[in-house]
Design an enzyme around this catalytic site. Structure first.
Site, PDB file in Angstrom:
ATOM      1  CG  ASP A  30      54.298  39.882  44.170  1.00  0.00           C
ATOM      2  OD1 ASP A  30      53.104  40.300  44.076  1.00  0.00           O
ATOM      3  OD2 ASP A  30      54.951  39.598  43.185  1.00  0.00           O
ATOM      4  NE  ARG A  59      45.994  41.189  39.708  1.00  0.00           N
ATOM      5  CZ  ARG A  59      46.714  41.757  38.667  1.00  0.00           C
ATOM      6  NH1 ARG A  59      46.068  42.175  37.644  1.00  0.00           N
ATOM      7  NH2 ARG A  59      48.030  42.243  38.996  1.00  0.00           N
ATOM      8  CD1 TRP A 107      49.674  34.480  38.648  1.00  0.00           C
ATOM      9  CD2 TRP A 107      50.271  33.804  40.502  1.00  0.00           C
ATOM     10  NE1 TRP A 107      50.803  34.407  38.534  1.00  0.00           N
ATOM     11  CE2 TRP A 107      51.358  33.949  39.714  1.00  0.00           C
ATOM     12  CE3 TRP A 107      50.254  33.309  41.876  1.00  0.00           C
ATOM     13  CZ2 TRP A 107      52.793  33.600  40.032  1.00  0.00           C
ATOM     14  CZ3 TRP A 107      51.716  33.143  42.377  1.00  0.00           C
ATOM     15  CH2 TRP A 107      52.906  33.191  41.436  1.00  0.00           C
ATOM     16  CG  ASP A 126      48.573  40.863  42.307  1.00  0.00           C
ATOM     17  OD1 ASP A 126      47.049  41.273  42.332  1.00  0.00           O
ATOM     18  OD2 ASP A 126      49.124  40.818  41.043  1.00  0.00           O
TER      19      ASP A 126
END
Length: 328
Positions: free
Chosen positions: A163, A243, A245, A186
């Site tokens: 993150d 991907r 969220w 991510d």
């Protein structure tokens, strides 16, 4: 008449001056050679609700500060003299105990509060800086969290693990140019519309690069143009482009150099019990991909898209940003 002229000049100076001590430019230097020794002190010195840009030049050094530009302070530019030597650094992470009691009763930092640097004000710019979160691989630990609109980030390094870059707010716009961004899982995520131009994106482990949460009805999510995707080392060889969220996530790569670490499927559906059909609503696409992994485009997941040349016009920066052009 002389009195009126003097009053006019004082009023004019007051209106144009945007810091408490009537300046449009400030310097931060740890050795005391500037106006302030810390960046937050300089930010605090900018008047609320300013209408003219204040440029804060930051001399080389490692500034261990948890920074925030509040909503009340738009039109601020933070400019380092050397992107590799002017470093904003902190080490909070999700789950870390709070240093002070919170009125809401919370006892730990969350993802959204784990940032090293938060930008809430609109029309702010970062140049020639490193922003890092040094918490390590302890879960979510944000380096840069952007909530403001019309934000520009140029020639910057954004460094962390999970993150790294949080673009949390829908219907906001951020432009990145010539930036280096690294992380694990991510590490570019959120709901904003963001345009990445000529950026290098480095994966530190096998995981996912993007996790957009584009709101339903928002025209654009993340757009990468003329970027380069790299891996930290040869052990990183199974990385997804992204991907979703949230169900309506949008991510598009245009003319991007894909390293050999990008797997043939390209994208992951991230199916969960709350959102079991993300692959039916997310929009993931590419055009002009090149590099080692571009040979395997025919193996992409069936629900992703390969854009046609005429489709790329839709990703003109003026359209993506709805009339705001950060290059002007």
């Amino acid at each position: 008449m002389k009195y009126i002229l003097t009053l006019f000049l004082i009023t004019t100076i007051s209106l144009s001056a945007q810091t408490i001590d009537n300046k449009l430019a400030l310097t931060v230097a740890q050795d005391g050679s500037g106006d302030f020794k810390t960046i937050q002190e300089a930010l605090n010195n900018v008047k609320d609700n300013s209408e003219k840009r204040v440029v804060i030049t930051i001399k080389p050094g490692k500034y261990v500060e948890k920074l925030e530009i509040p909503v009340s302070k738009p039109f601020i530019t933070l400019k380092g003299l050397d992107r590799n030597k002017t470093i904003i650094s902190f080490d909070d992470y999700s789950g870390k105990p709070l240093r002070e009691p919170d009125p809401s009763g919370k006892k730990e930092f969350g993802t959204g509060t784990s940032y090293s640097f938060m930008i809430k004000g609109n029309d702010c710019t970062l140049e020639n800086l490193t922003v890092e979160n040094t918490a390590g691989r302890v879960g979510q630990a944000v380096a840069l969290h952007i909530k403001g609109d019309r934000i520009i980030v140029k020639n910057c390094n954004l460094l962390a693990n999970q993150d790294t870059l949080y673009l949390s707010e829908g219907n906001t716009r951020t432009y990145f140019e010539n930036c280096f961004i690294n992380g694990t899982t991510d590490f570019i995520f959120g709901a904003a519309t963001a345009y990445f131009y000529k950026c290098t994106i480095e994966s530190l482990v096998n995981s996912y690069i993007t996790a957009a949460s584009t709101p339903q009805g928002q025209a654009y999510g993340f757009v990468f143009v003329d970027c380069k995707l790299t891996a930290k080392d040869k052990s990183v060889d199974k990385v997804f482009l992204g991907r979703p969220w949230r169900p309506y996530a949008q991510t598009v790569f245009i003319n991007t150099d894909l390293g050999s670490h990008i797997i043939p499927e390209g994208w992951n559906a991230w199916i969960d019990t709350r959102f079991p059909d993300k692959d039916k609503t997310a929009y993931y696409a590419e055009f002009g991909s090149k590099g080692s992994s571009a040979k395997e485009l025919f193996q992409r997941v069936s629900w992703s898209h390969q854009l046609k040349k005429e489709d790329v016009q839709k990703y003109n920066i003026d359209l993506v940003f709805n009339g705001w052009n950060p290059k002007k």
